[in-house]
Scaffold this motif. Sequence first.
Motif, PDB file in Angstrom:
ATOM      1  N   TYR A   1     -57.816  11.865 -18.491  1.00 23.85           N
ATOM      2  CA  TYR A   1     -59.211  11.811 -17.570  1.00 23.85           C
ATOM      3  C   TYR A   1     -59.650  10.670 -17.648  1.00 23.85           C
ATOM      4  O   TYR A   1     -59.608   9.647 -18.690  1.00 23.85           O
TER       5      TYR A   1
ATOM      6  N   PRO B   1     -63.053   8.856 -15.726  1.00 25.92           N
ATOM      7  CA  PRO B   1     -64.441   9.292 -14.688  1.00 25.92           C
ATOM      8  C   PRO B   1     -64.375   8.919 -13.279  1.00 25.92           C
ATOM      9  O   PRO B   1     -64.858   9.688 -12.462  1.00 25.92           O
TER      10      PRO B   1
ATOM     11  N   LYS C   1     -63.151  11.251 -10.361  1.00 25.96           N
ATOM     12  CA  LYS C   1     -64.053  12.162  -9.906  1.00 25.96           C
ATOM     13  C   LYS C   1     -63.431  13.631  -9.966  1.00 25.96           C
ATOM     14  O   LYS C   1     -63.743  14.469  -8.926  1.00 25.96           O
TER      15      LYS C   1
ATOM     16  N   SER D   1     -70.514  19.176 -16.821  1.00 30.51           N
ATOM     17  CA  SER D   1     -70.372  17.733 -16.939  1.00 30.51           C
ATOM     18  C   SER D   1     -69.249  17.479 -17.964  1.00 30.51           C
ATOM     19  O   SER D   1     -69.313  18.004 -18.737  1.00 30.51           O
TER      20      SER D   1
ATOM     21  N   VAL E   1     -67.193  11.119 -20.942  1.00 30.41           N
ATOM     22  CA  VAL E   1     -66.084  10.033 -20.634  1.00 30.41           C
ATOM     23  C   VAL E   1     -64.686  10.314 -21.343  1.00 30.41           C
ATOM     24  O   VAL E   1     -63.812   9.827 -20.963  1.00 30.41           O
TER      25      VAL E   1
END
Length: 632
Positions: A183, A185, A188, A210, A213
């Motif tokens: 992942y 950030p 998106k 949510s 990070v």
Amino acid sequence: MNTKHSLQKALSLVAFLMLLVATTAQAKRVVERPYFLGSNNHKLEIERVTLDKKATLLDVKIYQASGDVGIDSHASIMANGVKYDYIGSKQLPKGVFVKVPECGYVAATLRFKPMPESTTEFDFREIADNSGWNIYGVRLDGKRPQADIPQHLLQQAPDKNSKLPSTDLNLGKTVVDVRLLGYKPEYKTTLDIIVDNWFSPYRMPYDHDSISVDGTCQVSANAILPTVATIRVNRTEIPFLAVPNDTTTVTIDLPTLTLAATHLFATDSDVKKYVWFEGKHAAVDTELQSVKTKIDVLGVTSFDDICGMTPLQYRDYVQQSYERLLAAINSNAAIGSATRTLAQSILAMNYASALFGFKNNISMAPMIAGKRGVPRADMSIDTVSYFKPLEKLAVLHSKNQRYYYYLSDFTAALRRKYISADPLLDDIAVGKRLSRSFNRKRPLTEQQIAVAHDSIANDMVRELLFANNEDLKSQLASADNILAEVKKSANQNSTFSIIDIDPKMSAQQILPTIADKYKGKAVLIDFWNTWCGPCRAAMSAIHPLKEQLTDVVYVYIADASSPVDKWGEMIKTISGVHVRLTEEQADALGKIYKFSGIPTYFVVNKEGKITYQKTSFPGVEKLKEELTSAMH
């Protein structure tokens, strides 16, 4: 002698031409089906990259059922910190939206300024602020990106002897830990964790959870029965069992999941495995993935198939689909008896739900399938004979198969005829009525709490309702704090501002209040929400218009269905004036001005009068025409 000399010249010329062709061919570098690391959309796919000395070419397909598509003129590709601007496309000219044909996609070659032939990776960015269709980490080395999967997960062994959890009522928290490997950030990535427990604020489908990070996310929800919950990563759905007083840990290989969600790579054998589970029911959760396409009677093409059907034709279609999928589940030797029972239960309830929803599904099919001119069917039926097949569904008569959240749907009189008598349904019915305000972000009143004490016999059902009420109150307090911070940020920012609208202001006053504030200027009012993909796509298309018509006031109106934290982050990148309404205010405005969908646009002239109104994006040229007229 002359003939020999001519022959030598001819051979020399041929050799020169062959060398020229070979040199020209070597000047181009072509990469078919390039892998990529991440994407913020499910529509645009890059099928081929050609690196030439004159231009870099991207052969793409844009998938969409209907409507119009276009590429923003600000599109670019980024490689090694260098930006290469978009030149254009014959199929998708700059500033032009093209109608999607019946095949469901638009194929185009996008031309960019030339990148070096030695480039190994680049990003495609339609809009610099990430609001457009973007694809990240497009690989030109032919290597498929893979996350580093922990060894203990790779060594997991199947367990066909696993058991399903008890269906006795058991109030407690169900906890879900998600880890997105690979992942970043900037990709998106959207993540929804949906746990439905009858009276739950967690049911809101657009409450994006949510992601930290490091790619982790944890949610907890109140639960009273085991239920099939859903993790939705971008558009990929991952079903699993959410159990009271239990924790499920889910590890997802994000690069592989992203590739598996495309048309281009979906059938590749090496993108099939992208999720691992840990917890008491990990074996069932794992096996459930292999039959997840077999548990819903309405599949990908169903709305195309049922266009124009009568209710009886629809019932036969749904029944045949149910029988076919049930046979596939029963013949699947790769799953254990627990997973088979669970899959049968989910399929049966989806079958029942599809039958009960015949009116809505038949009516909505033409719009969803993008077909026009489909005649409206007569929806009258004989309910006794129409729903008779449901009498045979064992899941409706066994408390040992209540692994679904549809139980509360059978509190309605018609549906209740087909399920075994259960006092629990009476309590659920009362709780459902009292909890309707939850979806409107309204906690229970003191009077409603008193009704719950008097009318709900089951202690756990009552406590579930109260627990959700307390969670909602906590969420609202947190949202108020976030909103205060967003307003503070707006006061310190020159690119966006916020108009405070009193939640008690009547809908009739809202647009006149905004229009009065900007009399003497043309105003474009854009009704949108954070969860509306077409709204965001239209905003991207309007970027050049905003740069041209700088005297226009651009007002963006969203409602409380947009999570306040998500809304607060997004408006920072949307220059203009922002308004946030309650859902009641937004619904009332829709009724007053006769619109039911978004995006919806209003043009207000310098005198404060509405001169144009349109639901769905009308195109840049039409908006320019209307705004130009409103300015004079």
